[in-house]
Motif scaffolding. Structure first.
Motif, PDB file in Angstrom:
ATOM      1  N   ARG A 129       0.819  -1.208   0.000  1.00  0.00           N
ATOM      2  CA  ARG A 129       0.000   0.000   0.000  1.00  0.00           C
ATOM      3  C   ARG A 129       0.853   1.258   0.000  1.00  0.00           C
ATOM      4  NH1 ARG A 129      -5.243   1.649   2.524  1.00  0.00           N
ATOM      5  NH2 ARG A 129      -4.962   3.816   3.070  1.00  0.00           N
ATOM      6  N   ILE A 156      -4.698  -5.798  -6.987  1.00  0.00           N
ATOM      7  CA  ILE A 156      -4.308  -4.644  -6.166  1.00  0.00           C
ATOM      8  C   ILE A 156      -3.117  -3.917  -6.808  1.00  0.00           C
ATOM      9  CG2 ILE A 156      -3.224  -3.992  -3.978  1.00  0.00           C
ATOM     10  CD1 ILE A 156      -4.967  -6.141  -2.631  1.00  0.00           C
TER      11      ILE A 156
ATOM     12  N   VAL B  75     -10.851  -2.031  -5.439  1.00  0.00           N
ATOM     13  CA  VAL B  75      -9.791  -1.236  -4.824  1.00  0.00           C
ATOM     14  C   VAL B  75      -9.894   0.211  -5.255  1.00  0.00           C
ATOM     15  CG1 VAL B  75      -7.310  -0.886  -4.706  1.00  0.00           C
ATOM     16  CG2 VAL B  75      -8.243  -3.187  -4.643  1.00  0.00           C
ATOM     17  N   SER B  78     -12.848   1.853  -3.484  1.00  0.00           N
ATOM     18  CA  SER B  78     -12.711   2.057  -2.045  1.00  0.00           C
ATOM     19  C   SER B  78     -11.530   2.957  -1.721  1.00  0.00           C
ATOM     20  CB  SER B  78     -12.535   0.719  -1.331  1.00  0.00           C
ATOM     21  OG  SER B  78     -11.326   0.122  -1.730  1.00  0.00           O
ATOM     22  N   GLY B  79     -10.506   2.921  -2.584  1.00  0.00           N
ATOM     23  CA  GLY B  79      -9.307   3.692  -2.268  1.00  0.00           C
ATOM     24  C   GLY B  79      -9.465   5.173  -2.549  1.00  0.00           C
ATOM     25  N   SER B 192      -9.718  -8.089   9.380  1.00  0.00           N
ATOM     26  CA  SER B 192      -8.600  -8.419   8.515  1.00  0.00           C
ATOM     27  C   SER B 192      -7.876  -9.681   8.966  1.00  0.00           C
ATOM     28  CB  SER B 192      -7.621  -7.259   8.433  1.00  0.00           C
ATOM     29  OG  SER B 192      -7.371  -6.760   9.729  1.00  0.00           O
ATOM     30  N   MET B 206      -7.871  -8.036   1.489  1.00  0.00           N
ATOM     31  CA  MET B 206      -8.422  -6.734   1.079  1.00  0.00           C
ATOM     32  C   MET B 206      -8.497  -5.787   2.274  1.00  0.00           C
ATOM     33  SD  MET B 206      -8.868  -6.466  -1.967  1.00  0.00           S
ATOM     34  CE  MET B 206      -9.287  -5.087  -2.966  1.00  0.00           C
ATOM     35  N   GLU B 207      -8.938  -6.329   3.409  1.00  0.00           N
ATOM     36  CA  GLU B 207      -9.018  -5.510   4.622  1.00  0.00           C
ATOM     37  C   GLU B 207      -7.626  -5.067   5.060  1.00  0.00           C
ATOM     38  OE1 GLU B 207     -11.269  -4.330   6.916  1.00  0.00           O
ATOM     39  OE2 GLU B 207     -12.840  -4.671   5.424  1.00  0.00           O
ATOM     40  N   TYR B 209      -5.084  -4.659   3.282  1.00  0.00           N
ATOM     41  CA  TYR B 209      -4.571  -3.677   2.356  1.00  0.00           C
ATOM     42  C   TYR B 209      -5.251  -2.320   2.548  1.00  0.00           C
ATOM     43  CZ  TYR B 209      -3.809  -1.231  -1.999  1.00  0.00           C
ATOM     44  OH  TYR B 209      -3.505  -0.280  -2.919  1.00  0.00           O
ATOM     45  N   ASP B 210      -6.542  -2.357   2.833  1.00  0.00           N
ATOM     46  CA  ASP B 210      -7.310  -1.115   2.912  1.00  0.00           C
ATOM     47  C   ASP B 210      -7.024  -0.301   4.171  1.00  0.00           C
ATOM     48  OD1 ASP B 210      -8.599  -1.039   0.546  1.00  0.00           O
ATOM     49  OD2 ASP B 210     -10.344  -2.172   1.216  1.00  0.00           O
ATOM     50  N   ARG B 211      -6.604  -0.966   5.237  1.00  0.00           N
ATOM     51  CA  ARG B 211      -6.435  -0.247   6.503  1.00  0.00           C
ATOM     52  C   ARG B 211      -5.232   0.695   6.442  1.00  0.00           C
ATOM     53  NH1 ARG B 211      -9.814  -2.971   9.946  1.00  0.00           N
ATOM     54  NH2 ARG B 211      -9.452  -1.341  11.447  1.00  0.00           N
TER      55      ARG B 211
END
Lengths: 213, 234
Positions: A129, A156, B75, B78-79, B192, B206-207, B209-211
């Protein structure tokens, strides 16, 4: 007065961006556990710096913390490309200590390894990320690439617009099937290699220079 | 040739029940959807097909490509919160099965046009003699993947007492009163990472990565350490 200040700011911004563009690109080595990521990282580091990055093992999740080798200078066609190589823990959706018991590991050690491996996945996702400029996605070419983890990670990576090379590793094994990996990710270039034997590393370095230089 | 085994390339007619017990040729349990309109040269005899993997332009590529596109859209949305300029058609999502679990939910989003083979496969129960012995057992996955957090015993072997579930739960509670609670709290707050048992985890990539913050240390009792972004300090 204001105009001069603006121009000065503009020049200093340009200079700053000029220098930042020359910073080494940080290339993350990603993939599922036991694909040969650390073997590849060590191969690259040894070929160009003489050092290794981390211990290799046939037991999954040997790499449980991301490890970085900075300023790896790769020379291609008279030019040199400098990258930072980040070897990341294998990404998976399930970690189970019983898997490690099959490798003659004591239960306490297996449970600890499992916990650390889980932390490692979290770290790998965090790096993805925040901190990588490009990805070498390593797959074991003897294994089925149609997995949730591979699809999700490559998705991703694409969403981040990161340059990515798919590396079909372990071509030294008879069950290796490069075609299957090419079919799984046709939108990306797939390069066959054996990081263990050093086979086809010249093409790998050519492509690294092309993609990340 | 609506479905094809991703392992050996064997093709199956739309609605074929053969697939439900795994590929008869190789035992593979992953199949890709292959819409008939994109394949004009269907081979009616699957056994005549070579087991070679399909060409890069085939639907294997498209299937994974569309699954990857789905992830990318998720992604992307949400991103950034930006609208997706190229939303996928609703038909694409169910057309990209990538795992055995995808076979277990045929009821979702029934297509409006369903041919007889499809409705037959959906409505009929496969008789036991149609299922090859030694094949994939659907109960394997479902049972293994659902350990109940309430049955966890922090003492390991303390459940040998035969005084009933309540008793052993109370015993566990006396030793470590909040162990199960802590673990459930972790599971609730951090979807996550799910702690199934000590040393057994399920991860939601996904969780993770998103946090913005991320878990840097886990403990078996359900405690954890996170690192928060620097901007949170302001």
């Amino acid at each position: 007065m204001g105009l001069i200040t603006d121009i000065r700011d503009s020049i200093s911004r340009s200079i700053a961006s000029l220098f930042s563009a020359e910073d080494p690109k940080r290339i993350g080595i990603y993939g599922p556990p036991n694909a040969g990521k650390t073997t590849l990282a060590n191969r690259i580091a040894r070929d160009w710096t003489g050092d290794a990055i981390g211990p290799e093992s046939h037991i999954p999740h040997e790499t449980r913390r991301a490890r970085r080798k900075e300023n790896v200078e790769i020379e291609r066609d008279g030019k040199s490309v400098t990258i930072d190589v980040v070897d990341t823990p294998g990404v998976t959706t399930k970690v189970d200590y019983t898997e490690f018991l099959e490798h003659d590991m004591e239960k306490d050690d297996a449970v600890r390894r499992s916990r650390e491996a889980t932390e490692g996945v979290a770290e790998a996702m965090h790096w993805l990320r925040e901190d990588v400029d490009g990805v070498l996605y390593v797959l074991d070419s003897t294994k089925d690439p149609f997995t949730q983890v591979n699809t999700m990670l490559v998705g991703i990576i694409e969403s981040q617009d990161l340059p990515v090379l798919i590396l079909a590793n372990k071509t030294d094994l008879p069950e290796s099937n490069i075609r299957r990996i090419e079919n799984a990710f046709p939108q990306h270039e797939t390069i066959p290699l054996s990081a263990l034997e050093g086979d086809n590393m010249d093409e790998v370095y050519d492509k690294i220079a092309d993609y990340f230089g | 040739m609506p479905h094809q085994c991703t392992n050996c390339g064997r093709a199956f007619a739309d609605g074929s029940k053969e697939m439900l017990s795994g590929c008869p040729d190789c035992g593979g349990n992953k199949f890709q959807f292959h819409p008939s309109e994109t394949d004009a040269s269907d081979d009616p005899d699957p056994s005549a097909e070579p087991p070679d993997p399909p060409a890069p332009e085939s639907s294997v590529a498209r299937t994974v490509g569309s699954a990857a596109a789905t992830v990318r859209n998720l992604v992307g949305n949400s991103g950034t919160g930006a609208p997706d300029p190229d939303p996928q058609t609703p038909e694409e999502t169910p057309a990209a099965p990538t795992g055995p679990e995808s076979r277990s939910a045929p009821e979702a989003n029934l297509p409006s046009t369903e041919d007889t083979a499809q409705s037959n496969a959906r409505s009929e129960v496969v008789s036991p003699d149609e299922i090859p012995t030694g094949g994939w057992n659907p109960t394997d996955d479902t049972d293994a993947g659902s350990p109940d957090a309430a049955t966890l015993s922090p003492n390991g072997s303390s459940t040998e007492t035969d005084t009933g579930e309540e008793r052993s739960a109370e015993d566990a509670g006396e030793d470590r009163p909040d162990l199960t609670e802590l673990r459930e709290e972790l599971n609730d707050q951090f979807e996550s990472i799910k702690v199934l048992n000590p040393g057994q985890y399920e991860l939601n990539l996904m969780e993770l990565y998103d946090r913005e913050e991320y878990i840097i240390a886990l403990q078996e009792d359900g405690r954890y350490t996170i690192q928060v972004p620097e901007t949170w300090h302001e």
